[in-house]
Write a protein that holds these residues in place. Structure first.
Motif, mmCIF file in Angstrom:
data_model
loop_
_atom_site.group_PDB
_atom_site.id
_atom_site.type_symbol
_atom_site.label_atom_id
_atom_site.label_comp_id
_atom_site.label_asym_id
_atom_site.label_seq_id
_atom_site.Cartn_x
_atom_site.Cartn_y
_atom_site.Cartn_z
ATOM 1 N N PHE A 471 -10.144 16.227 -6.278
ATOM 2 C CA PHE A 471 -9.666 15.134 -5.881
ATOM 3 C C PHE A 471 -10.927 14.344 -4.918
ATOM 4 C CE2 PHE A 471 -6.264 16.888 -7.654
ATOM 5 C CZ PHE A 471 -5.960 16.451 -8.796
ATOM 6 N N SER A 472 -12.188 15.154 -4.267
ATOM 7 C CA SER A 472 -12.979 14.017 -3.680
ATOM 8 C C SER A 472 -13.762 13.548 -4.158
ATOM 9 C CB SER A 472 -13.272 15.185 -2.264
ATOM 10 O OG SER A 472 -14.837 16.600 -3.117
ATOM 11 N N PRO A 473 -14.641 13.117 -3.017
ATOM 12 C CA PRO A 473 -16.187 12.149 -3.947
ATOM 13 C C PRO A 473 -16.956 13.063 -4.665
ATOM 14 C CG PRO A 473 -15.157 10.551 -2.130
ATOM 15 C CD PRO A 473 -14.039 11.962 -2.317
ATOM 16 N N ALA A 474 -16.852 14.233 -4.362
ATOM 17 C CA ALA A 474 -18.003 15.594 -4.670
ATOM 18 C C ALA A 474 -17.981 15.529 -5.905
ATOM 19 C CB ALA A 474 -17.654 16.720 -4.003
ATOM 20 N N VAL A 475 -16.771 15.347 -6.994
ATOM 21 C CA VAL A 475 -16.009 15.797 -8.405
ATOM 22 C C VAL A 475 -16.368 14.826 -8.679
ATOM 23 C CG1 VAL A 475 -14.948 17.064 -9.819
ATOM 24 C CG2 VAL A 475 -15.213 17.758 -7.320
ATOM 25 N N SER A 476 -15.838 13.511 -8.522
ATOM 26 C CA SER A 476 -15.544 11.926 -9.500
ATOM 27 C C SER A 476 -15.666 10.908 -8.571
ATOM 28 C CB SER A 476 -14.512 12.453 -10.256
ATOM 29 O OG SER A 476 -13.411 12.213 -9.028
ATOM 30 N N GLY A 477 -15.840 9.867 -9.014
ATOM 31 C CA GLY A 477 -15.852 8.315 -8.861
ATOM 32 C C GLY A 477 -17.525 7.568 -7.642
ATOM 33 N N GLY A 478 -18.195 8.780 -8.607
ATOM 34 C CA GLY A 478 -19.653 7.747 -7.731
ATOM 35 C C GLY A 478 -20.626 8.860 -8.581
ATOM 36 N N PRO A 479 -21.858 7.529 -8.705
ATOM 37 C CA PRO A 479 -23.194 8.847 -9.407
ATOM 38 C C PRO A 479 -23.729 9.931 -9.165
ATOM 39 C CG PRO A 479 -23.954 6.863 -7.735
ATOM 40 C CD PRO A 479 -22.159 6.641 -7.473
ATOM 41 N N LYS A 480 -23.249 10.821 -7.926
ATOM 42 C CA LYS A 480 -23.852 11.982 -7.203
ATOM 43 C C LYS A 480 -22.803 12.810 -7.439
ATOM 44 C CE LYS A 480 -28.158 10.253 -4.071
ATOM 45 N NZ LYS A 480 -27.940 10.614 -2.203
ATOM 46 N N ALA A 481 -21.578 12.465 -8.212
ATOM 47 C CA ALA A 481 -20.404 13.463 -7.728
ATOM 48 C C ALA A 481 -20.899 14.333 -9.006
ATOM 49 C CB ALA A 481 -19.044 12.699 -8.341
ATOM 50 N N MET A 482 -19.807 14.987 -9.376
ATOM 51 C CA MET A 482 -20.065 16.398 -10.927
ATOM 52 C C MET A 482 -19.796 15.764 -11.650
ATOM 53 S SD MET A 482 -19.416 20.367 -8.935
ATOM 54 C CE MET A 482 -19.335 21.311 -7.361
ATOM 55 N N ILE A 483 -18.922 14.461 -12.135
ATOM 56 C CA ILE A 483 -18.595 14.264 -13.210
ATOM 57 C C ILE A 483 -18.682 12.720 -12.730
ATOM 58 C CG2 ILE A 483 -16.808 14.304 -14.903
ATOM 59 C CD1 ILE A 483 -15.353 16.510 -13.880
ATOM 60 N N PRO A 484 -19.962 12.613 -13.192
ATOM 61 C CA PRO A 484 -20.148 11.242 -12.622
ATOM 62 C C PRO A 484 -18.855 9.837 -12.935
ATOM 63 C CG PRO A 484 -21.982 11.594 -13.393
ATOM 64 C CD PRO A 484 -21.319 13.180 -13.534
ATOM 65 N N ASP A 485 -18.528 9.958 -14.721
ATOM 66 C CA ASP A 485 -17.847 9.042 -15.487
ATOM 67 C C ASP A 485 -16.408 9.136 -14.742
ATOM 68 O OD1 ASP A 485 -20.449 8.766 -16.218
ATOM 69 O OD2 ASP A 485 -20.888 9.907 -17.846
ATOM 70 N N ALA A 486 -16.235 10.200 -14.717
ATOM 71 C CA ALA A 486 -14.480 10.297 -14.006
ATOM 72 C C ALA A 486 -14.172 9.560 -12.544
ATOM 73 C CB ALA A 486 -13.929 11.123 -14.418
ATOM 74 N N SER A 487 -13.483 9.074 -12.359
ATOM 75 C CA SER A 487 -12.670 8.761 -11.245
ATOM 76 C C SER A 487 -11.468 8.463 -10.915
ATOM 77 C CB SER A 487 -12.692 6.721 -11.226
ATOM 78 O OG SER A 487 -12.110 6.560 -9.855
ATOM 79 N N PHE A 488 -11.365 10.088 -10.332
ATOM 80 C CA PHE A 488 -9.989 10.466 -9.822
ATOM 81 C C PHE A 488 -10.086 10.924 -8.025
ATOM 82 C CE2 PHE A 488 -11.419 13.766 -12.375
ATOM 83 C CZ PHE A 488 -12.021 15.378 -11.622
ATOM 84 N N ASP A 489 -10.670 10.607 -7.762
ATOM 85 C CA ASP A 489 -11.390 10.732 -6.300
ATOM 86 C C ASP A 489 -10.411 9.778 -5.254
ATOM 87 O OD1 ASP A 489 -12.351 8.322 -7.254
ATOM 88 O OD2 ASP A 489 -13.604 8.575 -5.390
#
Length: 543
Positions: A471-489
């Motif tokens: 649930f961190s920005p490393a996985v979602s919520g931004g262009p550099k995230a692993m899942i850039p199109d999702a947002s559960f950070d």
């Protein structure tokens, strides 16, 4: 504009690039096959029979530790972020002092094959071994994830493969070769691969460092100035006028960013002493004295290499430029290979890329044998078979586990392709420091520590770290995230170490103090004597 240097490299002579890599694989595979002749027992397969000297093991440790993150990720982070990128080098190096002072000798004296040997020595064996094995598998998978991601970006440069399908195929090939190394050679073959790779990597980095310094008239100030000027001249809006000589380029500004900086540093410094594949290396030497010597050798070589990464990073910024680095396949991870291309053309580019590939292969092999040994020795032999499994059975199960790990690492590597691998490795360090380090420290130094404390610490540290990473920005919520199109950070920090590491230590204390279990005084005394003197270490078994 996009992938310009990669195309130039491939049009130069891609045959040279891949030929160098194939030559390395062929030579090291020969070494692995030769080592296979002496893998008759579980001790030989898992820990090379404790037959390596301190210097040999120290070089192998540096080969294990100087991963794709160290070479590609850190050089790229320094090239793009400057001062903040060098934090990775400092953290990775200082971490060895924690490993040397707190765990190296005591761990070697107390255990035999895996980290769980130490943890279960005076605690209830089956639940503690299960927890330690699960933690080992998770940390190893996180680390494998980073190495495989590096393989995808690197081969995009090496062979001019820019579509994800092509890169995914290469990641699969790396996984297959890794599995072959470990299945054939065990720990002995893997160790020799790591020694060869460490020598090649350090020589290659030293040659490039000398070349960069010579190109600037042996004036390091000119290198730094050139890097700063490259930022000012950049056409990429994100890096324009970035001050790479001062802190804050990556972790400056907001309070959240500064806390993330502290959290990352904490994970890097404390993570090494909890990394299973590093801890297992202490069992490949015959005595505790050799374990200490191996850490000193490792610190020396690793420290020297990390000084090289500073020059390589700033040199890449000055000579290649941030625009070409960020536009190349692999982005930041491409900085070191592109610097090699700038300095020595396609031949040096091929050599350095092949060395980076060798780095990935050696590290993933070490991770695979550690994870598989933990599963076979701790879960299969001790938990499932209740200590009744033969050594042949353990080796057989370990080989099967290696194949499963290879498949998993390929899948995860494909998913993480394109991420900065130094950052991904930092997540593995956070998991190791949260799940493993508190229990190791308490087991070695706190007589009152008991099974409940160990389980609460390991499972609590592991679960909290994994949940906060998801649930961190490393996985979602931004262009550099692993899942850039999702947002559960909803958790604001990219690295959760500042929360999960203290939490794991606290859970260990609470779990211990709320349990009436005080252990067996005789076993506690035996562990203390063994950890301090090494008496009886050769026959170490859990009670």
């Amino acid at each position: 504009m996009i992938h310009l240097l990669a195309e130039e490299a491939s049009s130069g002579n891609p045959t040279i690039n891949i030929s160098i890599f194939i030559a390395f694989v062929a030579i090291t595979m020969g070494v692995v096959i030769r080592a296979n002749k002496k893998n008759a027992s579980a001790s030989e397969f898992f820990t090379a029979g404790g037959g390596f000297s301190g210097p040999q093991n120290g070089i192998a440790i540096s080969g294990d530790y100087l991963s794709a993150a160290s070479f590609l990720g850190i050089a790229g982070a320094v090239a793009v972020y400057g001062y903040d990128g060098f934090l990775y080098s400092i953290g990775f190096l200082v971490a060895w002092l924690v490993a040397l002072l707190l765990v190296a000798e005591l761990l070697r004296n107390t255990g035999r094959f895996t980290m769980a040997d130490v943890l279960s020595f005076r605690l209830h064996e089956r639940p503690v071994r299960m927890a330690a094995a699960i933690s080992t598998l998770v940390v190893s998978l996180f680390y494998l994830l980073a190495q495989m991601a590096g393989a995808g970006g690197l081969v995009a440069l090496l062979l001019d493969i820019h579509d994800r399908t092509g890169q995914s195929i290469v990641i699969a090939v790396v996984g297959v070769v890794m599995v072959a190394y470990v299945l054939i050679g065990g720990m002995k073959g893997t160790t020799w691969v790591q020694i060869i790779k460490a020598v090649l990597l350090i020589i290659g980095a030293a040659a490039m460092t000398f070349w960069v310094i010579a190109k600037f008239g042996f004036n390091i100030s000119d290198i730094l100035g050139g890097a700063q000027q490259a930022m000012h001249d950049s056409s990429t809006e994100a890096v324009q006028n970035r001050d790479v000589l001062a802190p804050g380029a990556q972790y400056g500004g907001s309070l959240t960013s500064q806390v993330n900086f502290i959290s990352l540093g904490l994970a890097l410094v404390l993570g090494t002493a909890g990394l299973p594949h590093v801890l297992m290396r202490f069992y490949t030497v015959p005595t505790a004295r050799e374990a200490r010597r191996s850490v000193v050798w490792a610190i020396t070589l690793i420290g020297l290499f990390y000084l090289f990464t500073l020059i390589l990073g700033y040199g890449a910024a000055a000579l290649v430029g941030p625009d070409k680095i960020l536009n190349a396949a692999g982005k930041e991870n491409a900085a070191a290979p592109l610097l090699a291309l700038e300095l020595g053309g396609t031949v040096l580019f091929g050599v350095i890329s092949a060395v980076a590939f060798a780095t990935i292969l050696a590290v993933v092999a070490g991770l695979a044998i550690t994870a598989s040994a933990s599963f076979a020795h701790d879960i299969y032999a001790s938990v499932i078979k209740r200590g009744e499994a033969s050594e042949d059975d353990q080796v057989r199960v370990s080989r099967q586990c290696i194949v499963v790990l290879g498949v998993l690492s390929i899948i995860l590597g494909i998913l993480a392709n394109g991420q900065n691998i130094a950052f991904l490795v930092a997540l593995a360090f956070a998991v190791a420091a949260s799940a493993n380090l508190p229990t190791i420290v308490y087991s070695l130094y706190w007589k009152r520590f008991n099974t409940r404390g160990a389980l609460w610490s390991m499972y609590g540290g592991l679960a909290s770290c994994i949940i906060l990473i998801i649930f961190s920005p490393a996985v979602s919520g931004g262009p550099k995230a692993m899942i850039p199109d999702a947002s559960f950070d909803w958790f604001p920090l990219s690295n959760p170490g500042i929360v999960t590491i203290p939490l794991a230590f606290i859970l260990g204390i609470i779990g211990t103090l709320t349990s009436p279990d005080r252990g067996d005084p005789g076993v506690n005394a035996e562990m203390e004597v063994r950890s301090l003197t090494g008496v009886g270490a050769e026959g170490a078994t859990a009670h």
